[in-house]
Design a protein around this motif. Structure first.
Motif: not given
Length: 446
Positions: A47-49, A181-186
């Motif tokens: 989550g922090a990442q 994961l952040a990139g995919l979610l965004i």
């Protein structure tokens, strides 16, 4: 040398910590209470990442933020590590640690969820993002200092290396997979809604931490009440008065100074001199996280083979010699250069993680429980406080003598961290030394 702290004497602390870890089995893989804690910590790390990438991208994509505004967002995220770490350490030593971790994740969930809600209502402003970054960073400090101080009471001294190896392994996995994961979610739901999903992940972590049933001992009460400044000083004093802890803190500060200088200059060198794309630079730096994962798997084996002190020294030699391969590589983006870059960052990650696992375990085993929070906070203040100095040093030297030349200088400076350990008793340790005997301090003068 006499190691001095504060509070009750050492034997009282040791007795108090026994019930929490007494039921732990021979391996932590079979300890359901640790596995609950581990899963909650792992979710928090991921989550922090995600937050690290999604929050500034929300400012860019939703608010059309300028470069300076994005810089303020990132500065707000890291400012708490210097501003409140020492105060948090005092707090962590006066209360139970697991409730603090739970509180921190509830707070992070609410904060990162508030950003997309404000965006939906068309109320989001850049000032809100600054505030969210600052408060999330503060709660991250609370969580990090708490979990490092909580682990010894959960698993016992005999499982510290195994426990820290597992925690460092999930941290490495989070660094590898979190940004992706952040990139995919965004890309899937846009940056603000990625934060909303991230808020849910923090709540899942809260549930796993709530499920831990092993009783955490009450903090050892102080015989005499001390003020905030005295309490902070005691956390710093226990590091300074111990030759082992002092050497570890100094090498960590020197290493992080060099690492941030290296990272700052390498990005410029790779982009401007070698013509490597931003994506390629990210992949090269990401090999360090892969190396970290490998290092977390080998740390316990290395300690059993050659002993604690020599394992620390060998790991430091690995991560402090590897940077020399970066400026020594041909000044192009050919196969040989890329192979040397991958090898260098991979070895830096592996060696740094192995050293970190053993040094964290050493710190936790030596420090009385009533001082763990302040010791961890003081240590982090020293080691993280050099990061901005390293960035400034690298940038200044890069302008003064050139980028590749600065990489050579930085590679040489890495060896100062090794010299600190060689000049200390740390590298001679076979096993963990006895716990420091904490002596009571006088109360503040009225």
């Amino acid at each position: 040398m006499t190691d001095i702290g504060s509070g009750a004497a050492g034997p009282v602390e040791e007795t108090a910590a026994v019930p929490a870890a007494a039921a732990a089995p021979a391996t932590l893989w079979r300890d359901p209470e640790f596995l609950k804690f581990w899963s909650g910590e792992a979710i928090s790390q991921v989550g922090a990442q995600v937050t690290t990438l999604a929050l500034p991208l929300t400012a860019v994509l939703t608010l059309d933020a300028s470069s300076s505004q994005v810089g303020f967002v990132n500065a707000a995220s890291y400012a708490p590590f210097l501003m409140v770490t020492l105060l948090v350490g005092v707090w962590v030593d006066r209360v139970r640690r697991r409730p603090l971790m739970i509180m921190a994740n509830v707070g992070r969930a609410l904060l990162v969820s508030a950003v997309p809600l404000l965006a939906v209502l068309d109320l989001l402003r850049i000032e809100h993002v600054y505030i969210a970054a600052l408060l999330v960073g503060t709660l991250t400090v609370v969580f990090d200092v708490s979990y490092q101080s909580y682990l010894p009471t959960l698993v016992g001294k005999e499982h510290l290396v195994e426990g820290n190896s597992k925690l460092q392994g999930t941290s490495s996995l989070a660094q590898i997979g979190g940004p992706g994961l952040a990139g995919l979610l965004i890309g899937w739901v846009t940056a603000p809604y990625a934060l909303l999903i991230n808020g849910i992940s923090y709540l899942v972590s809260v549930l796993t931490l709530l499920a831990v049933r092993r009783v955490e001992p009450e903090p050892v009460p102080q015989q005499e009440r001390t003020g905030i400044r005295t309490s902070i000083a005691e956390g710093i004093r226990i590091i300074w008065d111990s030759a082992h802890l002092r050497a570890c803190a100094l090498q960590s500060g020197l290493y992080n100074l060099c690492w941030m200088s290296l990272q700052t200059v390498f990005v410029l060198y790779a982009a401007r001199t070698l013509g490597i794309s931003p994506g390629g630079i990210g992949l090269l730096l990401g090999t360090g996280a892969v190396g970290s994962l490998v290092g977390s798997m080998l740390a316990q084996w290395l300690k059993l083979k050659i002993g604690l002190g020599r394992a620390i020294l060998a790991a430091l030699l690995l991560c402090c010699l590897a940077p020399a391969a970066i400026p020594a590589a041909p000044a192009d983006n050919g196969v040989l250069s890329l192979a040397l870059f991958v090898a260098a960052f991979g070895l830096i990650g592996a060696g740094g993680t192995m050293a970190n696992i053993h040094i964290i375990s050493l710190r936790q085993s030596m420090t009385p429980d009533q001082l763990l929070g302040r010791m961890n906070a003081g240590y982090r203040f020293v080691s993280w406080g050099t990061l901005p100095l390293g960035a400034l040093l690298g940038g200044w030297l890069g302008d003064l003598i050139g980028l590749r030349e600065t990489l050579f200088v930085t590679a040489a400076l890495f060896l100062t961290a090794v010299l600190v350990v060689l000049k200390s008793p740390v590298w001679r340790l076979k096993e963990f030394p006895p716990q420091i005997v904490a002596e009571p301090r006088k109360a503040d003068a009225k």
